[in-house]
Design a protein around this motif. Structure first.
Motif, PDB file in Angstrom:
ATOM      1  N   VAL A 227       0.297   1.933  -3.298  1.00  0.00           N
ATOM      2  CA  VAL A 227       0.810   2.882  -4.301  1.00  0.00           C
ATOM      3  C   VAL A 227       0.772   2.209  -5.673  1.00  0.00           C
ATOM      4  O   VAL A 227       1.231   1.050  -5.814  1.00  0.00           O
ATOM      5  CB  VAL A 227       2.248   3.334  -3.970  1.00  0.00           C
ATOM      6  N   ILE A 228       0.233   2.929  -6.670  1.00  0.00           N
ATOM      7  CA  ILE A 228       0.258   2.484  -8.078  1.00  0.00           C
ATOM      8  C   ILE A 228       1.111   3.486  -8.844  1.00  0.00           C
ATOM      9  O   ILE A 228       0.796   4.683  -8.861  1.00  0.00           O
ATOM     10  CB  ILE A 228      -1.148   2.410  -8.680  1.00  0.00           C
ATOM     11  N   PHE A 229       2.178   2.970  -9.452  1.00  0.00           N
ATOM     12  CA  PHE A 229       3.039   3.846 -10.255  1.00  0.00           C
ATOM     13  C   PHE A 229       2.440   4.071 -11.628  1.00  0.00           C
ATOM     14  O   PHE A 229       1.805   3.155 -12.198  1.00  0.00           O
ATOM     15  CB  PHE A 229       4.442   3.231 -10.419  1.00  0.00           C
TER      16      PHE A 229
ATOM     17  N   ARG B  68     -10.501   0.481  -8.458  1.00  0.00           N
ATOM     18  CA  ARG B  68     -11.560  -0.174  -7.661  1.00  0.00           C
ATOM     19  C   ARG B  68     -11.013  -1.402  -6.942  1.00  0.00           C
ATOM     20  O   ARG B  68     -11.326  -1.650  -5.775  1.00  0.00           O
ATOM     21  CB  ARG B  68     -12.727  -0.570  -8.584  1.00  0.00           C
ATOM     22  N   VAL B  69     -10.181  -2.187  -7.660  1.00  0.00           N
ATOM     23  CA  VAL B  69      -9.646  -3.397  -7.041  1.00  0.00           C
ATOM     24  C   VAL B  69      -8.791  -3.058  -5.826  1.00  0.00           C
ATOM     25  O   VAL B  69      -8.927  -3.630  -4.739  1.00  0.00           O
ATOM     26  CB  VAL B  69      -8.839  -4.197  -8.078  1.00  0.00           C
ATOM     27  N   HIS B  70      -7.877  -2.087  -6.009  1.00  0.00           N
ATOM     28  CA  HIS B  70      -6.947  -1.792  -4.918  1.00  0.00           C
ATOM     29  C   HIS B  70      -7.601  -1.022  -3.762  1.00  0.00           C
ATOM     30  O   HIS B  70      -7.194  -1.191  -2.612  1.00  0.00           O
ATOM     31  CB  HIS B  70      -5.740  -1.011  -5.485  1.00  0.00           C
ATOM     32  N   THR B  71      -8.616  -0.157  -4.056  1.00  0.00           N
ATOM     33  CA  THR B  71      -9.329   0.509  -2.941  1.00  0.00           C
ATOM     34  C   THR B  71     -10.141  -0.517  -2.145  1.00  0.00           C
ATOM     35  O   THR B  71     -10.235  -0.432  -0.915  1.00  0.00           O
ATOM     36  CB  THR B  71     -10.254   1.617  -3.462  1.00  0.00           C
ATOM     37  N   LYS B  72     -10.710  -1.492  -2.874  1.00  0.00           N
ATOM     38  CA  LYS B  72     -11.462  -2.533  -2.166  1.00  0.00           C
ATOM     39  C   LYS B  72     -10.518  -3.361  -1.302  1.00  0.00           C
ATOM     40  O   LYS B  72     -10.820  -3.699  -0.146  1.00  0.00           O
ATOM     41  CB  LYS B  72     -12.187  -3.413  -3.177  1.00  0.00           C
TER      42      LYS B  72
ATOM     43  N   VAL C 280       9.908  -3.442 -11.953  1.00  0.00           N
ATOM     44  CA  VAL C 280      10.593  -4.225 -10.914  1.00  0.00           C
ATOM     45  C   VAL C 280      11.055  -3.321  -9.787  1.00  0.00           C
ATOM     46  O   VAL C 280      10.907  -3.648  -8.596  1.00  0.00           O
ATOM     47  CB  VAL C 280      11.793  -4.980 -11.540  1.00  0.00           C
ATOM     48  N   LYS C 281      11.600  -2.166 -10.133  1.00  0.00           N
ATOM     49  CA  LYS C 281      12.069  -1.249  -9.097  1.00  0.00           C
ATOM     50  C   LYS C 281      10.913  -0.768  -8.214  1.00  0.00           C
ATOM     51  O   LYS C 281      11.025  -0.691  -6.982  1.00  0.00           O
ATOM     52  CB  LYS C 281      12.778  -0.063  -9.763  1.00  0.00           C
ATOM     53  N   GLY C 282       9.786  -0.426  -8.896  1.00  0.00           N
ATOM     54  CA  GLY C 282       8.627   0.053  -8.126  1.00  0.00           C
ATOM     55  C   GLY C 282       8.056  -1.009  -7.211  1.00  0.00           C
ATOM     56  O   GLY C 282       7.708  -0.750  -6.047  1.00  0.00           O
ATOM     57  N   LEU C 283       7.949  -2.244  -7.721  1.00  0.00           N
ATOM     58  CA  LEU C 283       7.418  -3.312  -6.873  1.00  0.00           C
ATOM     59  C   LEU C 283       8.332  -3.593  -5.703  1.00  0.00           C
ATOM     60  O   LEU C 283       7.890  -3.910  -4.590  1.00  0.00           O
ATOM     61  CB  LEU C 283       7.205  -4.573  -7.714  1.00  0.00           C
TER      62      LEU C 283
ATOM     63  N   ASP D 189       0.994  -1.950  -7.949  1.00  0.00           N
ATOM     64  CA  ASP D 189       0.645  -2.106  -9.350  1.00  0.00           C
ATOM     65  C   ASP D 189       1.408  -1.075 -10.170  1.00  0.00           C
ATOM     66  O   ASP D 189       2.047  -0.156  -9.601  1.00  0.00           O
ATOM     67  CB  ASP D 189      -0.868  -1.925  -9.545  1.00  0.00           C
ATOM     68  N   TYR D 190       1.251  -1.215 -11.484  1.00  0.00           N
ATOM     69  CA  TYR D 190       1.993  -0.345 -12.411  1.00  0.00           C
ATOM     70  C   TYR D 190       1.098  -0.061 -13.598  1.00  0.00           C
ATOM     71  O   TYR D 190       0.520  -0.985 -14.158  1.00  0.00           O
ATOM     72  CB  TYR D 190       3.280  -1.031 -12.875  1.00  0.00           C
TER      73      TYR D 190
END
Length: 525
Positions: free
Chosen positions: A74-76, A113-117, A88-91, A97-98
């Protein structure tokens, strides 16, 4: 998947990602996002923090709390000014990532791309881990099965080794028996060695060898331990008073199987066997001697009484020994039969040679008589052939004379009547007969009567003209009589010149003409 309650933001983000080759799903609130995540299992979720209903933080908490969606990164996305606190709360809730709004498309695409890989690598690693765990489990099961099979196989090999050791001992006995009788072909020698080996191996007190003959079962040989004695050539029929347990021998011969009695005193089936009366209890073993399905005989063994049955290995060894004995005995019987046949054949050959010599001498004398008869017959045949040649020659001369008869009717006139078909051969005979007759009788006129001639060709006509010319050279005239119209036509067609001869229509007129020319009187009759 993009989760944002602002349709404009959804459209911009969706266009940017689809334009770069990503497949995009969208949700406008947290509840729908959770449902779509369970159904589609996306590789990445872009989640807005500020949304109506449940916000992004609650949505992330629920996604991470569900085992089926907890592994989805999940990326906020947020436009909040308190960025550090939200990050900090999201992590802490499990985000990877944020992104702070507004953000550049290049930054968005790079992070996506980084996170799908990373997601794909994580999934691949998880699959490998699962395969490794499955392989380890299968290996453990295989190891367990292998250990069990090795244990079973080891037990089998131990049993096989024990059986092989026992079989080797049995085979040694059989081989020793085979070696002992291999050099023997005489029946008595074979029986002596077989009985001694059987007595030793069976630890018996007495052994008897019964053979199956055409007349029935016959006791052929026996051996005893005390005293050590072998009796051969007994040829005693197996009768109720025989010196053995007759019922055991008969049962073995009938069933072709072994019979073992551990204690004769306890065997009711022996009944009142005469042989056992007054004897101490015995153990008796009877074995069928079989060779290629044929009963050769029965090996009868007596020992001390025992309450224990024979072990299978002992019975098998003794059975092999009985089979070897059957082969050896059958070979010895065949050898004896062959020797007897050879002796009979030798005597027959001697008689045959004597008979052949006698018949040869008789044939020689017969041939001599036949040669003499053939020589005599050859001489008789030569004489017959010579006589036949003379007869044929005389017949030919007579036939020639009859075919061209020359009849004198006066001293100076001769008539040669010609009848039938005149060919060149007969015309030549007529010429010779006429010349010889004129010369012999000094005739002045020769009448050739052709009244009976049916066929006349140019060659024959030329011969007749030659005959007339030859007769003229001898001083005789030729008169041809009996020329019919068709014969005259033939002569004309053939171009025969009749100017040198006299022709008359009938024999009578020809004779009249000849009488006038010769000046003779009436013809001779």
């Amino acid at each position: 998947m993009i989760v944002d309650d602002n349709p404009r933001n959804l459209g911009l983000l969706s266009d940017t990602l689809t334009g770069s080759g990503f497949e995009v799903a969208v949700a406008v609130d947290g509840v729908r996002a959770i449902r779509l995540a369970k159904e589609g299992m996306p590789d990445l979720i872009l989640l807005d923090v500020k949304m109506d209903g449940i916000d992004g933080f609650e949505t992330c908490r629920r996604l991470k709390g569900d085992p089926s969606t907890s592994a989805i990164p999940v990326i906020f996305m947020t436009a909040s000014t308190d960025l550090s606190s939200d990050r900090v709360k999201g992590l802490n809730l499990g985000a990877v990532d944020y992104l702070a709004k507004p953000f550049l498309d290049e930054e968005l695409l790079a992070r996506v791309r980084v996170h799908t890989k990373l997601r794909k690598l994580t999934k691949s690693l998880a699959a490998q881990v699962e395969e490794r765990l499955a392989a380890e489990s299968a290996l453990q099961q295989l190891t367990h099965d292998l250990e069990r099979r090795v244990a079973d196989r080891t037990a089998q090999l131990e049993r096989a080794l024990a059986g092989l050791t026992q079989a080797q001992a049995q085979m040694a006995t059989v081989i020793r028996a085979a070696q002992a009788v291999s050099g023997e072909v005489v029946l008595d020698g074979v029986l002596d060695r077989l009985l001694r080996i059987t007595l030793e191996h069976a630890s018996a007190q007495r052994c008897v060898l019964v053979l199956s003959r055409a007349s029935g079962l016959v006791v052929e040989a026996s051996i005893t331990r005390d005293p050590d004695a072998v009796r051969l050539g007994l040829a005693t029929p197996v009768r109720p008073d025989a010196d053995l347990a007759v019922s055991v021998v008969e049962e073995v011969a009938r069933t072709r199987g072994p019979v073992f009695l551990g204690d004769t005193s306890r065997e009711a089936r022996l009944g009142s066997a005469r042989y056992l009366e007054g004897k101490a209890p015995l153990s008796i073993l009877g074995l069928a001697m079989m060779c290629q399905g044929e009963l050769i005989g029965v090996l009868y063994i007596e020992g001390d009484a025992t309450p224990e049955p024979l072990l299978p290995a002992q019975l098998e060894t003794l059975g092999l020994l009985a089979s070897q004995a059957a082969i050896a005995v059958k070979n010895a019987l065949l050898y004896a039969q062959q020797a007897e046949m050879a002796s009979a054949l030798r005597r027959s050959n001697e008689r045959l040679e004597t008979e052949v010599a006698r018949q040869t001498e008789e044939l020689r004398r017969t041939n001599e008589r036949l040669e003499m008869e053939l020589a005599e017959r050859a001489r008789a045949e030569e004489a017959r052939a010579a006589l036949q040649a003379e007869i044929i020659q005389a017949q030919d001369a007579r036939l020639a004379e009859l075919s061209t008869p020359l009849i004198p009717i006066t001293d100076h006139i001769m008539v040669m009547p010609l009848i039938g078909t005149i060919d060149s051969t007969r015309a030549q005979q007529a010429l010779e007969a006429a010349l010889n007759g004129v010369q012999a009788n000094r005739a002045q006129v020769v009448i050739l009567d052709v009244t009976g001639v049916t066929v006349l060709d140019s060659e024959v006509a030329s011969t007749l003209m030659s005959t007339a010319a030859a007769l003229r050279l001898l001083g005789a005239r030729t008169v041809i009589t009996g020329i019919r119209a068709e014969l005259a036509q033939t002569l004309i067609d053939l171009g025969v010149d009749l100017g040198a001869v006299v022709t008359k229509g009938t024999l009578k007129s020809g004779i009249g003409y000849a009488l006038k020319q010769a000046g003779d009187g009436a013809p001779r009759l």
